[in-house]
Each structure stands twice: as C-alpha cells, then as structure tokens.
Write an enzyme that holds these catalytic residues in place. Sequence first.
Site, PDB file in Angstrom:
ATOM      1  N   HIS A 237      -0.291  16.603  18.692  1.00 45.00           N
ATOM      2  CA  HIS A 237      -0.366  16.685  17.239  1.00 45.00           C
ATOM      3  C   HIS A 237      -0.219  18.118  16.726  1.00 45.00           C
ATOM      4  O   HIS A 237       0.465  18.366  15.745  1.00 45.00           O
ATOM      5  CB  HIS A 237      -1.685  16.077  16.751  1.00 45.00           C
ATOM      6  CG  HIS A 237      -1.773  15.974  15.272  1.00 45.00           C
ATOM      7  ND1 HIS A 237      -0.896  15.215  14.529  1.00 45.00           N
ATOM      8  CD2 HIS A 237      -2.627  16.550  14.381  1.00 45.00           C
ATOM      9  CE1 HIS A 237      -1.202  15.321  13.242  1.00 45.00           C
ATOM     10  NE2 HIS A 237      -2.250  16.112  13.135  1.00 45.00           N
TER      11      HIS A 237
ATOM     12  N   SER B   7       0.646  17.164   9.133  1.00 44.74           N
ATOM     13  CA  SER B   7      -0.275  16.041   9.260  1.00 44.74           C
ATOM     14  C   SER B   7      -0.504  15.348   7.920  1.00 44.74           C
ATOM     15  O   SER B   7       0.455  15.000   7.235  1.00 44.74           O
ATOM     16  CB  SER B   7      -1.584  16.515   9.903  1.00 44.74           C
ATOM     17  OG  SER B   7      -2.363  15.427  10.324  1.00 44.74           O
TER      18      SER B   7
ATOM     19  N   ASP C  48       2.204  12.634  20.096  1.00 43.35           N
ATOM     20  CA  ASP C  48       1.194  12.839  19.057  1.00 43.35           C
ATOM     21  C   ASP C  48       0.391  11.548  18.897  1.00 43.35           C
ATOM     22  O   ASP C  48       0.915  10.539  18.422  1.00 43.35           O
ATOM     23  CB  ASP C  48       1.887  13.208  17.735  1.00 43.35           C
ATOM     24  CG  ASP C  48       0.911  13.508  16.619  1.00 43.35           C
ATOM     25  OD1 ASP C  48      -0.300  13.226  16.767  1.00 43.35           O
ATOM     26  OD2 ASP C  48       1.358  14.017  15.577  1.00 43.35           O
TER      27      ASP C  48
END
Length: 161
Positions: free
Chosen positions: A140, A10, A100
């Site tokens: 995600h 991320s 995501d």
Amino acid sequence: GRPLTAKAFSAGGVLVAAVANRRPGLFDKVVLTNAFLDVLKTMQNPSLFLTEHEYPEFGDPQSDNDIDEVIRFYCPVYNLQPDLQANAGTEFLLICSLDDSNVPYWNSTIYYKKLVSGVFSTESNPKKRIFLDIQTEGGHSIVGPNRIHVSSIENAFLLNS
C-alpha cells in the site's frame, strides 16, 4: 491562469477523484496513487482486508440502502462521466500495486478503463494524457526500491508540460 495539480494517496483519492469528476477541467493534472476509487464495490465486499474496519467511516451498503445511495453519490467510479472528461483535457496518472491489501489494484484499473473509454470516443490517442502504472510489489505504501521508482514516475509526469 496557473496550472492546478491534484495528488492523492489512498482514501484521499475519494476526494480528489470526486472533485475531478464533478469539475472536469478544474485540474490540469491528477495523480492518484493506490487510490480508493471504487468505494461501493469495496464496501460491499467484507472479505477484503479493511472493509469491515471502514464501516464506521463509510457505512455498510449491504445492510443499509440509504448508505448504498450515499456512496453511489460520491463514489469516483460511479460518478465518472467519461464524455465530460474527454473534453476537459485533464491529464491523469494512476499508480497501483498488485500486492496492496488495503486498496485493491482494481480500484485504479476500473477508473482508468472508464476514463480511457470516454476519451477514446473523441480523441485518436488518449494515452498521451491518461496513464496507468501497475507495480508488481511494494504494498500500500509502496515501500522498498519501488518507492524511488514511483516517485520518479510521479515527478516526471508532473514536470512534463
């Protein structure tokens, strides 16, 4: 020296990819999973899920030219110099998920395309060291059965010498 590997998930991808860009060859291997790599385009698009929520951290490049310049300075996609990476020999694994909503998959695909374009100019088969894995689901955090699959891909990449 000993091999040095970097792994990011991320927003950690901003830092790891920025360091890999500025110091080509520092890392032997880099793993970027659902990595935030195109900070500028993401922060310019308020229709994306987290963009407005992230304005306090990253700023709004559409309303402030100074913020635009700052983001361009560190944004991994805009600071990647493929020709320098081509000579560095770092191996890259980029993993993204089509579903995501936090970090759109195209963050990884754009970075991958830039990496490969530079390496193709100097190597006959750059795909031996630059890999892109696109998951069709998992979100995600890559949940469910894909989590084991992604962990296996990451570990195989890191352990392969």
